[in-house]
Design an enzyme around this catalytic site. Structure first.
Site: not given
Ligand SMILES: NC(=O)c1ccc[n+]([C@@H]2O[C@H](COP(=O)([O-])OP(=O)(O)OC[C@H]3O[C@@H](n4cnc5c(N)ncnc54)[C@H](O)[C@@H]3O)[C@@H](O)[C@H]2O)c1
Length: 333
Positions: A117, A141, A145
C-alpha cells in the site's frame, strides 16, 4: 496459469479473480471470510480458511498442483481499526503472512505477488513518490504492510521464494460487469462516503481535514480504477520472472497508481459532475492516522510490466456509483 489468491473473497481479490479469468487463467481462492463476501466466490474454486492453516495450504496445493503463483491479498485493512486493535493487525497480517510464505515455499509455490500500500510511505513534500521514497507508515496498518515487505525481501534473499510487491494507491470502482465491489454497508473510504451522499443514504458528506499543506487544504490521493489495478496483477503474474530478471533481483517493488494526485475537494467536484447531484459538505478535523497524501510515480511499472492505468477518475466514479446502485442485488441483501 493457476493462481492461489488469498483474500479472494474481498473487494480487490474478487475483481482480480475476474481479470485473471478473463485473461484465461484460473484463480483458486482462499479466504477466511473474516471480511469479504461469500457471493464473490460463487462459481469459483474456493477454500474457506485461514492463510496460516498449513494443513489446508498443503491440501490446496495437493488438489491443484498446477498452481504457479500466489497473490497474497488477505489482510485486515482499515486504518482507524488498526489503531484501535494493533494486536489483531500484527497477528493477522504479519504473523500469519510469515506462516503462509514459509509453507508455500516448502510446497514449491515460489512466486509471490503481494498487495502492499501507499500507506508505507512517509510524507512527500511535493506529493510524488517513487518506490525508493522514505518508508515511514503512520498507522499500525501501514506498518504491517512494511513489515511484510521486509520479510519478503529477507526470504527472497535466502530461499527460493521470489516476490513482486505492488504498492497500491487508492482503488475505486468495480469490474466492468459489476460482479463485485466495495461491500461494506458504510464504507470508510472517502469516495464511498461521497457515493452514499449522492444516493441519499446520508444527508451530508463529512470532509475530514481542511487545513493540510495541499493546494486546497484537503487530503490528496491517487485514485486508481480497481479494474486497472486488477489488470496490473494479471500483467505482473504473466511477466513475473521477466520483470525480476530485468530488475536483476529476487524481489521487486512497484507502485500501482495513475500518477495523478486528486484532492478531496476535487474529488467532490468530480462526483457532482459525474452524478449530476449536488453533495452538501460539512467539515471536520482529520482522522487519526490519516496521511496528507501522495501520488505515485508509475514509471517502474510501465517499464517492467508494460502497464499503465487506462481508466479515468470519472470512469472510476461512474463505476462506483453503478456498483452502489446494484450492490444489494449482487449481495442478496
Ligand atoms: N482497498 C484499498 O484501498 C487498498 C489499498 C492498498 C492496499 N490494499 C490491500 O489490498 C488487499 C485487499 O484489500 P481489499 O480492499 O480487497 O480488502 P478486503 O477486506 O475486501 O479483502 C481482504 C480479504 O482477506 C480476507 N482475510 C483477512 N485475513 C485473512 C486470513 N487470516 N486468512 C484468510 N483470509 C483472510 C478477508 O476475509 C477479506 O475477504 C489487502 O491486503 C489490502 O491491505 C487495499
Amino acid at each position: 496459469m493457476k493462481v492461489l489468491v488469498t483474500g479472494g473473497a474481498g473487494y480487490i481479490g474478487s475483481i482480480t479473480a475476474t481479470a485473471l479469468q478473463q485473461a484465461g487463467h484460473t484463480p483458486v481462492l482462499l479466504d477466511s471470510l473474516v471480511n469479504g463476501e461469500q457471493a464473490f466466490t460463487e462459481g469459483r474454486i474456493f477454500y474457506q480458511g485461514d492463510i496460516a492453516d498449513r494443513p489446508l495450504l498443503r491440501r490446496i496445493v495437493a488438489e491443484h498442483p498446477e498452481i504457479e503463483a500466489c497473490v497474497h491479498m488477505a489482510a485486515l485493512t482499515i486504518v482507524p481499526d488498526s489503531i484501535a486493535r494493533p494486536y489483531a493487525y500484527y497477528q493477522n497480517n504479519v504473523a500469519k503472512s510469515l506462516e503462509l510464505f514459509d509453507e508455500i515455499t516448502r510446497l514449491g509455490c515460489t512466486r509471490l505477488l503481494f498487495s502492499s500500500s501507499a500507506a508505507v510511505y512517509g510524507p512527500a513534500p511535493d506529493f510524488e513518490v517513487y518506490e525508493d521514497h522514505l518508508l515511514a507508515p503512520s498507522s499500525p496498518y501501514g506498518r504491517t504492510k512494511l513489515m511484510i515487505e521486509q520479510m519478503l525481501a529477507d526470504l527472497a534473499a535466502s530461499t527460493d521464494l521470489r516476490a513482486v510487491v505492488l504498492r497500491y494507491f487508492n482503488p475505486i470502482g468495480s469490474d466492468p460487469q459489476l460482479r463485485s465491489g466495495v461491500y461494506a454497508g458504510i464504507p470508510s473510504h472517502v469516495l464511498g462516503q461521497l457515493v452514499r451522499t449522492v444516493l441519499g443514504e446520508q444527508d451530508t458528506f463529512t470532509l475530514t481535514g481542511t487545513d493540510l499543506p495541499t493546494r486546497d487544504g484537503t487530503g490528496l490521493r491517487d485514485y486508481v480504477h480497481v479494474w486497472d489495478l486488477a489488470r496490473a496483477h494479471v500483467r505482473a503474474l504473466e511477466r513475473f520472472d521477466a520483470a525480476l530478471e530485468a530488475a536483476d533481483s529476487e524481489h521487486l517493488v512497484l507502485n500501482v497508481g495513475t500518477g495523478q494526485g486528486v484532492t478531496v475537494r476535487e474529488l467532490h467536484a468530480a462526483v457532482e459532475r459525474v452524478s449530476g447531484v449536488s453533495v452538501p459538505v460539512v467539515t471536520a478535523p482529520p482522522r487519526p492516522g490519516d496521511a496528507v497524501g501522495a501520488f505515485a510515480n508509475v514509471d517502474r511499472a510501465a517499464e517492467l510490466l508494460g502497464w499503465r492505468a487506462e481508466l479515468s477518475l470519472e470512469d472510476g466514479i461512474a463505476s462506483s456509483l453503478a456498483w452502489a446502485r446494484q450492490r444489494n442485488q449482487v449481495l442478496k441483501r
